[in-house]
Motif scaffolding. Structure first.
Motif, PDB file in Angstrom:
ATOM      1  N   VAL A 283      -5.303  64.647  51.002  1.00 52.76           N
ATOM      2  CA  VAL A 283      -4.256  65.081  51.935  1.00 52.76           C
ATOM      3  C   VAL A 283      -2.956  65.476  51.236  1.00 52.76           C
ATOM      4  CG1 VAL A 283      -5.191  63.639  53.772  1.00 52.76           C
ATOM      5  CG2 VAL A 283      -3.403  62.711  52.281  1.00 52.76           C
ATOM      6  N   SER A 284      -2.883  65.346  49.920  1.00 50.99           N
ATOM      7  CA  SER A 284      -1.611  65.497  49.218  1.00 50.99           C
ATOM      8  C   SER A 284      -1.321  66.931  48.779  1.00 50.99           C
ATOM      9  CB  SER A 284      -1.576  64.587  47.978  1.00 50.99           C
ATOM     10  OG  SER A 284      -1.591  63.231  48.357  1.00 50.99           O
ATOM     11  N   TYR A 285       0.002  67.192  48.679  1.00 45.10           N
ATOM     12  CA  TYR A 285       0.473  68.474  48.141  1.00 45.10           C
ATOM     13  C   TYR A 285       1.666  68.283  47.196  1.00 45.10           C
ATOM     14  CZ  TYR A 285      -2.535  71.120  51.283  1.00 45.10           C
ATOM     15  OH  TYR A 285      -3.631  71.647  51.919  1.00 45.10           O
ATOM     16  N   SER A 286       2.345  67.149  47.285  1.00 52.57           N
ATOM     17  CA  SER A 286       3.542  66.946  46.469  1.00 52.57           C
ATOM     18  C   SER A 286       3.222  66.173  45.187  1.00 52.57           C
ATOM     19  CB  SER A 286       4.599  66.168  47.263  1.00 52.57           C
ATOM     20  OG  SER A 286       4.251  64.797  47.369  1.00 52.57           O
ATOM     21  N   PHE A 287       4.107  66.328  44.208  1.00 55.38           N
ATOM     22  CA  PHE A 287       3.950  65.640  42.934  1.00 55.38           C
ATOM     23  C   PHE A 287       3.977  64.125  43.132  1.00 55.38           C
ATOM     24  CE2 PHE A 287       5.392  63.849  38.916  1.00 55.38           C
ATOM     25  CZ  PHE A 287       4.637  64.542  37.982  1.00 55.38           C
ATOM     26  N   LEU A 288       4.859  63.636  43.993  1.00 54.18           N
ATOM     27  CA  LEU A 288       4.976  62.191  44.242  1.00 54.18           C
ATOM     28  C   LEU A 288       3.689  61.633  44.837  1.00 54.18           C
ATOM     29  CD1 LEU A 288       6.645  59.603  44.296  1.00 54.18           C
ATOM     30  CD2 LEU A 288       7.565  60.311  46.524  1.00 54.18           C
ATOM     31  N   GLN A 289       3.120  62.348  45.797  1.00 54.55           N
ATOM     32  CA  GLN A 289       1.880  61.880  46.424  1.00 54.55           C
ATOM     33  C   GLN A 289       0.743  61.785  45.407  1.00 54.55           C
ATOM     34  OE1 GLN A 289       1.813  64.992  49.407  1.00 54.55           O
ATOM     35  NE2 GLN A 289       2.220  63.524  51.076  1.00 54.55           N
ATOM     36  N   PHE A 290       0.609  62.800  44.583  1.00 57.17           N
ATOM     37  CA  PHE A 290      -0.445  62.768  43.573  1.00 57.17           C
ATOM     38  C   PHE A 290      -0.174  61.699  42.511  1.00 57.17           C
ATOM     39  CE2 PHE A 290      -1.714  67.036  45.126  1.00 57.17           C
ATOM     40  CZ  PHE A 290      -3.078  66.825  45.206  1.00 57.17           C
ATOM     41  N   SER A 291       1.101  61.420  42.238  1.00 62.11           N
ATOM     42  CA  SER A 291       1.438  60.352  41.290  1.00 62.11           C
ATOM     43  C   SER A 291       0.965  59.006  41.803  1.00 62.11           C
ATOM     44  CB  SER A 291       2.949  60.319  41.047  1.00 62.11           C
ATOM     45  OG  SER A 291       3.394  61.489  40.402  1.00 62.11           O
ATOM     46  N   VAL A 292       1.156  58.769  43.100  1.00 61.94           N
ATOM     47  CA  VAL A 292       0.683  57.520  43.711  1.00 61.94           C
ATOM     48  C   VAL A 292      -0.838  57.420  43.596  1.00 61.94           C
ATOM     49  CG1 VAL A 292       0.453  56.242  45.887  1.00 61.94           C
ATOM     50  CG2 VAL A 292       2.636  57.332  45.297  1.00 61.94           C
ATOM     51  N   ALA A 293      -1.517  58.536  43.871  1.00 64.10           N
ATOM     52  CA  ALA A 293      -2.973  58.553  43.753  1.00 64.10           C
ATOM     53  C   ALA A 293      -3.411  58.237  42.325  1.00 64.10           C
ATOM     54  CB  ALA A 293      -3.517  59.916  44.182  1.00 64.10           C
ATOM     55  N   MET A 294      -2.716  58.818  41.345  1.00 61.86           N
ATOM     56  CA  MET A 294      -3.056  58.586  39.942  1.00 61.86           C
ATOM     57  C   MET A 294      -2.845  57.127  39.539  1.00 61.86           C
ATOM     58  SD  MET A 294      -4.374  61.073  38.343  1.00 61.86           S
ATOM     59  CE  MET A 294      -4.333  62.695  37.579  1.00 61.86           C
ATOM     60  N   VAL A 295      -1.778  56.511  40.029  1.00 64.08           N
ATOM     61  CA  VAL A 295      -1.511  55.105  39.718  1.00 64.08           C
ATOM     62  C   VAL A 295      -2.637  54.222  40.255  1.00 64.08           C
ATOM     63  CG1 VAL A 295      -0.004  53.138  40.235  1.00 64.08           C
ATOM     64  CG2 VAL A 295       0.994  55.326  39.538  1.00 64.08           C
ATOM     65  N   LEU A 296      -3.031  54.459  41.508  1.00 64.80           N
ATOM     66  CA  LEU A 296      -4.099  53.660  42.119  1.00 64.80           C
ATOM     67  C   LEU A 296      -5.420  53.845  41.386  1.00 64.80           C
ATOM     68  CD1 LEU A 296      -3.308  54.255  45.904  1.00 64.80           C
ATOM     69  CD2 LEU A 296      -3.084  52.098  44.651  1.00 64.80           C
ATOM     70  N   MET A 297      -5.771  55.084  41.092  1.00 64.65           N
ATOM     71  CA  MET A 297      -7.035  55.338  40.404  1.00 64.65           C
ATOM     72  C   MET A 297      -6.994  54.824  38.964  1.00 64.65           C
ATOM     73  SD  MET A 297      -8.381  59.005  41.912  1.00 64.65           S
ATOM     74  CE  MET A 297      -6.922  59.970  41.459  1.00 64.65           C
ATOM     75  N   GLY A 298      -5.824  54.898  38.332  1.00 64.78           N
ATOM     76  CA  GLY A 298      -5.692  54.371  36.976  1.00 64.78           C
ATOM     77  C   GLY A 298      -6.014  52.891  36.929  1.00 64.78           C
ATOM     78  N   PHE A 299      -5.527  52.136  37.915  1.00 61.52           N
ATOM     79  CA  PHE A 299      -5.852  50.709  37.998  1.00 61.52           C
ATOM     80  C   PHE A 299      -7.355  50.516  38.184  1.00 61.52           C
ATOM     81  CE2 PHE A 299      -6.973  47.228  40.876  1.00 61.52           C
ATOM     82  CZ  PHE A 299      -6.607  46.130  40.098  1.00 61.52           C
ATOM     83  N   GLY A 300      -7.914  51.225  39.161  1.00 60.11           N
ATOM     84  CA  GLY A 300      -9.319  51.037  39.502  1.00 60.11           C
ATOM     85  C   GLY A 300     -10.268  51.350  38.367  1.00 60.11           C
ATOM     86  N   PHE A 301     -10.085  52.495  37.738  1.00 58.82           N
ATOM     87  CA  PHE A 301     -11.005  52.909  36.682  1.00 58.82           C
ATOM     88  C   PHE A 301     -10.900  52.010  35.444  1.00 58.82           C
ATOM     89  CE2 PHE A 301     -10.633  57.329  38.631  1.00 58.82           C
ATOM     90  CZ  PHE A 301     -11.883  57.261  39.221  1.00 58.82           C
ATOM     91  N   SER A 302      -9.716  51.509  35.156  1.00 58.51           N
ATOM     92  CA  SER A 302      -9.518  50.763  33.912  1.00 58.51           C
ATOM     93  C   SER A 302     -10.131  49.378  33.941  1.00 58.51           C
ATOM     94  CB  SER A 302      -8.026  50.655  33.598  1.00 58.51           C
ATOM     95  OG  SER A 302      -7.484  51.925  33.373  1.00 58.51           O
TER      96      SER A 302
END
Length: 383
Positions: A283-302
């Motif tokens: 659902v994202s289009y902004s840099f901030l929204q994608f940053s939040v997604a990256m933080v969450l996925m970074g935790f999960g994958f690691s």
């Protein structure tokens, strides 16, 4: 810190920097300079990860007999050649062949490294040392995009020159890897049995989680940059988002030892974080929204990979751990191959955002099964 582990961590850091420099750019390069479609990107990702479905088992058996440090150096050599040749690629088939080479090289990186760590670790220090090594690699993967940002924006280098610089960085890691070969002796008397192949099959819930996470991870590495580019992010902004992703992974890995005290809850939380990051991406289009997604996925994958590997190794005799690590990495490779191919085809025929919604739905199912099978996610006593 053990000197072998220190040298191995430095090697992982340098290789991670090279990966961080070039890996997020490969899909953008293929899409914008070679004219690859989303189906082509999926096939490129598949070519990258298919070798990882088979070769880690072979490498896992080799480390039972041969010098793991030399196998690591062999992998670095293949990787260096594949990155350099990427700077010369002119067609999708060429990129596919070179990414397949990278997949082969990757199979000669993780199993030998994890075997070296396992050989010099005892008890609970193993998960700590594997997490630390992964953390060094991920720190490099975090630094690489920042360096790439400076090169692309500040110095205005081309994608092909960026690949050549990444080649030089990759090649420099062999200086340290060669030091490890002196510490790793031959192991002619080690068990070379295929019996260890059965070890991972005893953990069906772990296999399910691993394949889901690896599939999602493969999609994030191979398809996601092109998706971000389609949402009007520049190569520099994409590099910065992958820096955020790397920073989240580094911070998570630093806390692995604490998370290991609550293994089942941590694994379930990781799946939830990955799924949430994927639906935010949808659902994202902004840099901030994608940053939040990256933080969450970074935790999960690691956090998932060191914890699941530790659960399996705790029930594996030390003399067969090399093969077991190879099978574990092969399971990871199966997921890596599934993710890019599925995401590429879905993007091509249903819209470039739909894969993230589909994988979110799958993640909900995996979470539900993991909650029901929570007891199977707790590690057994240490062998």
């Amino acid at each position: 810190m053990n000197r072998t582990l220190l040298i191995l961590n430095i090697t992982g850091l340098i290789i991670g920097i090279s990966y961080g420099l070039h890996n997020p750019i490969v899909p953008i390069f293929a899409k914008n300079e070679i004219g690859a479609s989303y189906t082509d990107l999926g096939l490129i990702g598949l070519a990258n990860f298919v070798p990882y479905m088979f070769i880690p088992v072979f490498v896992g058996m080799l480390v039972q007999r041969f010098n793991a440090g030399k196998l690591l150096c062999f992998g670095i050599g293949i990787n260096t050649a594949s990155v350099f040749l990427l700077s010369l690629a002119r067609s999708v088939p060429e990129v596919m062949i070179l990414r397949a080479m990278t997949g082969v090289a990757h199979a000669f990186f993780w199993p030998p490294a994890e075997t070296i760590i396992s050989n010099v670790s005892e008890g609970r220090s193993r998960v700590k040392n594997i997490s630390k090594f992964t953390g060094f690699f991920v720190a490099g993967f975090m630094i690489g995009p920042l360096v790439g940002t400076v090169l692309l924006q500040g110095l205005d280098v081309s994608y092909r020159v960026l690949f050549e610089i990444a080649t030089f960085v990759m090649a420099s890691s062999i200086i340290f890897a060669l030091q490890i070969t002196k510490k790793q002796g031959h192991r002619e008397n080690s068990d070379f049995s295929f019996g260890a192949l059965k070890q991972v099959i005893k953990f069906p819930t772990i296999i399910m989680i691993l394949i889901y996470c690896a599939s999602s991870f493969g999609m994030i590495l191979t398809i996601y940059p092109a998706f971000l580019n389609d949402r009007n992010f520049t190569a520099t902004e994409i590099e910065i988002l992958y820096f955020v992703f790397g920073a989240s992974r580094v911070m998570t890995l630093a806390l692995t030892e604490k998370f290991a005290n609550h293994t089942s809850l941590t694994l379930i939380a990781s799946i939830v974080c990955i799924s949430t990051g994927l639906v935010i991406s949808f659902v994202s289009y902004s840099f901030l929204q994608f940053s939040v997604a990256m933080v969450l996925m970074g935790f999960g994958f690691s956090i998932i990979f060191p914890l699941t590997l530790e659960i399996i190794l705790r029930k594996t005799p030390k003399e067969t751990q090399g093969v077991t690590i190879g099978v574990y990495e092969t399971t990871f490779g199966i997921g890596w191959a599934i993710g890019p191919l599925a995401a590429g085809l879905i993007s091509q025929f249903s819209g470039n955002a739909i894969p993230y919604l589909v994988f979110f739905g799958i993640g909900l199912g995996v979470t539900a099964i993991s909650v029901v099978r929570k007891q199977s996610l707790e590690p057994a006593r240490i062998i």
